[in-house]
Design a protein around this motif. Sequence first.
Motif, PDB file in Angstrom:
ATOM      1  N   VAL A  36       0.829  -1.208   0.000  1.00 36.82           N
ATOM      2  CA  VAL A  36       0.000   0.000   0.000  1.00 36.82           C
ATOM      3  C   VAL A  36       0.862   1.256   0.000  1.00 36.82           C
ATOM      4  O   VAL A  36       1.785   1.399   0.809  1.00 36.82           O
ATOM      5  CB  VAL A  36      -0.947   0.007   1.215  1.00 36.82           C
ATOM      6  CG1 VAL A  36      -1.816   1.258   1.220  1.00 36.82           C
ATOM      7  CG2 VAL A  36      -1.820  -1.240   1.219  1.00 36.82           C
ATOM      8  N   ASP A  37       0.521   2.185  -0.897  1.00 34.39           N
ATOM      9  CA  ASP A  37       1.202   3.478  -0.994  1.00 34.39           C
ATOM     10  C   ASP A  37       0.925   4.301   0.269  1.00 34.39           C
ATOM     11  O   ASP A  37      -0.230   4.533   0.644  1.00 34.39           O
ATOM     12  CB  ASP A  37       0.665   4.210  -2.225  1.00 34.39           C
ATOM     13  CG  ASP A  37       1.440   5.473  -2.563  1.00 34.39           C
ATOM     14  OD1 ASP A  37       2.219   5.941  -1.710  1.00 34.39           O
ATOM     15  OD2 ASP A  37       1.239   5.993  -3.671  1.00 34.39           O
ATOM     16  N   ALA A  38       1.995   4.720   0.956  1.00 34.09           N
ATOM     17  CA  ALA A  38       1.840   5.555   2.157  1.00 34.09           C
ATOM     18  C   ALA A  38       2.447   6.940   1.942  1.00 34.09           C
ATOM     19  O   ALA A  38       2.795   7.640   2.890  1.00 34.09           O
ATOM     20  CB  ALA A  38       2.500   4.873   3.355  1.00 34.09           C
ATOM     21  N   MET A  84      -6.329   7.593   1.877  1.00 31.98           N
ATOM     22  CA  MET A  84      -5.861   6.516   2.739  1.00 31.98           C
ATOM     23  C   MET A  84      -6.999   5.938   3.564  1.00 31.98           C
ATOM     24  O   MET A  84      -7.131   4.710   3.695  1.00 31.98           O
ATOM     25  CB  MET A  84      -4.739   7.011   3.659  1.00 31.98           C
ATOM     26  CG  MET A  84      -4.199   5.933   4.598  1.00 31.98           C
ATOM     27  SD  MET A  84      -3.414   4.547   3.709  1.00 31.98           S
ATOM     28  CE  MET A  84      -1.744   5.186   3.522  1.00 31.98           C
ATOM     29  N   ASP A  85      -7.857   6.784   4.117  1.00 32.67           N
ATOM     30  CA  ASP A  85      -8.961   6.290   4.940  1.00 32.67           C
ATOM     31  C   ASP A  85      -9.915   5.415   4.139  1.00 32.67           C
ATOM     32  O   ASP A  85     -10.342   4.351   4.601  1.00 32.67           O
ATOM     33  CB  ASP A  85      -9.730   7.467   5.553  1.00 32.67           C
ATOM     34  CG  ASP A  85      -8.961   8.159   6.657  1.00 32.67           C
ATOM     35  OD1 ASP A  85      -8.061   7.519   7.234  1.00 32.67           O
ATOM     36  OD2 ASP A  85      -9.248   9.346   6.931  1.00 32.67           O
ATOM     37  N   VAL A  86     -10.249   5.851   2.924  1.00 34.27           N
ATOM     38  CA  VAL A  86     -11.160   5.065   2.092  1.00 34.27           C
ATOM     39  C   VAL A  86     -10.484   3.773   1.634  1.00 34.27           C
ATOM     40  O   VAL A  86     -11.104   2.711   1.575  1.00 34.27           O
ATOM     41  CB  VAL A  86     -11.642   5.890   0.886  1.00 34.27           C
ATOM     42  CG1 VAL A  86     -12.594   5.068   0.017  1.00 34.27           C
ATOM     43  CG2 VAL A  86     -12.357   7.151   1.352  1.00 34.27           C
ATOM     44  N   THR A  87      -9.179   3.867   1.328  1.00 36.51           N
ATOM     45  CA  THR A  87      -8.429   2.671   0.932  1.00 36.51           C
ATOM     46  C   THR A  87      -8.406   1.647   2.058  1.00 36.51           C
ATOM     47  O   THR A  87      -8.642   0.446   1.840  1.00 36.51           O
ATOM     48  CB  THR A  87      -6.985   3.046   0.539  1.00 36.51           C
ATOM     49  OG1 THR A  87      -7.021   3.903  -0.603  1.00 36.51           O
ATOM     50  CG2 THR A  87      -6.167   1.805   0.216  1.00 36.51           C
ATOM     51  N   LYS A  88      -8.144   2.090   3.272  1.00 38.90           N
ATOM     52  CA  LYS A  88      -8.113   1.175   4.416  1.00 38.90           C
ATOM     53  C   LYS A  88      -9.460   0.490   4.606  1.00 38.90           C
ATOM     54  O   LYS A  88      -9.528  -0.728   4.832  1.00 38.90           O
ATOM     55  CB  LYS A  88      -7.725   1.939   5.683  1.00 38.90           C
ATOM     56  CG  LYS A  88      -6.306   2.467   5.695  1.00 38.90           C
ATOM     57  CD  LYS A  88      -5.919   3.037   7.052  1.00 38.90           C
ATOM     58  CE  LYS A  88      -6.777   4.182   7.487  1.00 38.90           C
ATOM     59  NZ  LYS A  88      -6.312   4.800   8.748  1.00 38.90           N
ATOM     60  N   ALA A  89     -10.535   1.272   4.547  1.00 35.63           N
ATOM     61  CA  ALA A  89     -11.865   0.703   4.740  1.00 35.63           C
ATOM     62  C   ALA A  89     -12.180  -0.337   3.675  1.00 35.63           C
ATOM     63  O   ALA A  89     -12.770  -1.391   3.968  1.00 35.63           O
ATOM     64  CB  ALA A  89     -12.915   1.812   4.723  1.00 35.63           C
ATOM     65  N   SER A  90     -11.775  -0.064   2.433  1.00 30.55           N
ATOM     66  CA  SER A  90     -12.030  -1.002   1.346  1.00 30.55           C
ATOM     67  C   SER A  90     -11.226  -2.285   1.519  1.00 30.55           C
ATOM     68  O   SER A  90     -11.716  -3.388   1.268  1.00 30.55           O
ATOM     69  CB  SER A  90     -11.703  -0.352   0.011  1.00 30.55           C
ATOM     70  OG  SER A  90     -12.145  -1.138  -1.071  1.00 30.55           O
ATOM     71  N   LEU A 131      -2.721   2.194   9.104  1.00 33.00           N
ATOM     72  CA  LEU A 131      -1.946   2.832   8.039  1.00 33.00           C
ATOM     73  C   LEU A 131      -2.134   4.352   8.061  1.00 33.00           C
ATOM     74  O   LEU A 131      -3.249   4.848   8.236  1.00 33.00           O
ATOM     75  CB  LEU A 131      -2.369   2.286   6.674  1.00 33.00           C
ATOM     76  CG  LEU A 131      -1.915   0.860   6.326  1.00 33.00           C
ATOM     77  CD1 LEU A 131      -2.634   0.361   5.083  1.00 33.00           C
ATOM     78  CD2 LEU A 131      -0.400   0.807   6.121  1.00 33.00           C
ATOM     79  N   ARG A 132      -1.042   5.076   7.875  1.00 30.44           N
ATOM     80  CA  ARG A 132      -1.080   6.537   7.863  1.00 30.44           C
ATOM     81  C   ARG A 132      -0.182   7.064   6.736  1.00 30.44           C
ATOM     82  O   ARG A 132       0.911   6.513   6.501  1.00 30.44           O
ATOM     83  CB  ARG A 132      -0.581   7.120   9.194  1.00 30.44           C
ATOM     84  CG  ARG A 132      -1.383   6.726  10.415  1.00 30.44           C
ATOM     85  CD  ARG A 132      -2.730   7.457  10.449  1.00 30.44           C
ATOM     86  NE  ARG A 132      -3.453   7.171  11.689  1.00 30.44           N
ATOM     87  CZ  ARG A 132      -4.247   6.119  11.862  1.00 30.44           C
ATOM     88  NH1 ARG A 132      -4.401   5.238  10.867  1.00 30.44           N
ATOM     89  NH2 ARG A 132      -4.880   5.925  13.006  1.00 30.44           N
ATOM     90  N   PRO A 133      -0.583   8.144   6.054  1.00 29.16           N
ATOM     91  CA  PRO A 133       0.309   8.744   5.058  1.00 29.16           C
ATOM     92  C   PRO A 133       1.557   9.306   5.736  1.00 29.16           C
ATOM     93  O   PRO A 133       1.496   9.815   6.857  1.00 29.16           O
ATOM     94  CB  PRO A 133      -0.536   9.866   4.450  1.00 29.16           C
ATOM     95  CG  PRO A 133      -1.953   9.521   4.791  1.00 29.16           C
ATOM     96  CD  PRO A 133      -1.892   8.813   6.106  1.00 29.16           C
TER      97      PRO A 133
END
Length: 594
Positions: free
Chosen positions: A389-391, A407-413, A472-474
């Motif tokens: 995952v791109d951070a 990032m938030d939407v990616t994590k949820a998905s 996960l965090r940017p």
Amino acid sequence: MGRHSLPDDRAAAGGGDRPPRRLRTVAIATVLVLAVAGGAAVAVQGGLLSFSKSCEEDAVHLSMVASPDIAPAVRAIADRARTDEVRSDGRCVDVNVVARDSYKVADALASGARPDYQMWLPDSDLWLTRAKGAGDGTAITPGGSVATSPVTLAAVPRAAEHLRWPKKTYTWAELTGAAMESGRVRLGSADPARSATGLLALNSIGASARKQGGDSDTRVAATAKLLAQRMSDGDTQVVATLPQDGSGAEAGNPARNQVVLLSEQAAFAHNAESAADGKLDLFYPEDGTPLLNYPLTMVDERHQSTDESRAALRFTILLSEDSSLRTFREHGFRTTYGAADEKVVAAAGGRSPQPYDATQPPAPTDEALQETLGLWTITVQSARLTTVVDASGSMAATVPGRNQSRMDVTKASLIQALDQFTPNDEIGLWEFATRLDGDKDYRQLVTTAGLGDPVKGGGTHREKLAAAFAALRPVPDGATGLYDTALAAYKEAQRTYVKGKFNAVVILTDGSNQDERSISRSALVEELKSIADPTRPVPLLAIAVGPEADREELDEIAKATGGGGYQVNDPAEIQAVILQAVMTAGQGARAAGE
């Protein structure tokens, strides 16, 4: 073909009202009857009937590939067209019909192969989506349906009696559940990756299970696992697994199925050739029987001559005329809008109070079928995925229309996607951004392991992975270190390859490579090609997230490994795309091994 007038269109439409999806019917008022010196026309080798001399000299020759179940009916219509010397713009129409599995045609068209046919008649329009692939395959022009057949569950007499046919009715979930509960009933299916019947049935089972509530995904996965144990390559092969005398398990042959997912037309054809105790009885689930809809499709029209295009249109019209509809009915097919024919239903094995004439449910969406097929691929062959995952800092950008970051939407998905994987599937997690770990652009957060495996301190690997996704965090000011990360993740997946599983690397990024110190794109592609091992395939599945990501770049990199690049504008689409990517790469890996 809309650029031409109808060829030899000299009569008004007839035959009563037709539904919107039906091909327009044009009745041809004039029948050309030519006397043939020395007697009637005779059959020639291959089942083709001879023309008169005038037709032979100037006929327009066309080829059609058709699903094997409907090919005999279409071939009979084509033969009659020769006998009647049906014409387009004064020239006779000669159509050669070849039976070919729909999935094989779809895969060939998606690859861009130049076809040797002008028309295609698959058993379902779901193959049209597959044939279009990523949009760079052979062009196709979908037309209307020529016939339909509902997907049912067929049982030999002993099994039907055990399931209390015909008085007992079931939903899809109840019916497959009842079949699975009894050791005396063996349930078989054609491979949903190769059979529209199998895929539509599995999708219906899943939709039905979700209506029941509870842990529906687990129940559907269990059904898929059971079907996989008794799976046949295609519809013809699954029919061949049925016992010839209707006894099944009592005959002591464990290779024989007693209950199979089958179309009404396939049951019709089977019963026509079977003795009384070998005929099938059909269950029509209460929550609807999806339809095979046989869409007539034009192929690579830009390379067709005007004569070929107009002759193809003339044959299209012929397929919707009353004489052709009678031929389809004689071969066990329903009308284009699915209306039941009592004689066809009875011959196929249907009987009241089974709801064989109930209104069919809406056709499933492409997205629903892709998700079902992805679930099937993952369930049948356990997956081993390295998720990368791109951070980088750009993942903090807000998604348009949402009050959430990429990032938030990616994590949820990603967390939601976990629900589609079984405890036997193995998944790990990496993150990447420039200089994330010293001089390295990447860092392994969770090792790849079975989702059902226990972890130190309690819980399962699935729970640990979900927590890691959520954390996960940017990285502020972090750039996209794509190339070095892709190479490192690929090499690690190769090193830890597990035979018998679907091994892959899934990369999600919202940008292109920004690390000037890294390997170049051309060097990366060349190295990936050189180390890829077809005997131990590890496709790279690269997902471009958002408008700033470079799908072409990702596709070039991924294709070097047998994978592919995908684009999502909304990170919420990631779950469906992962399943689609796994399904597509899984099919490619299996095809390469055949």
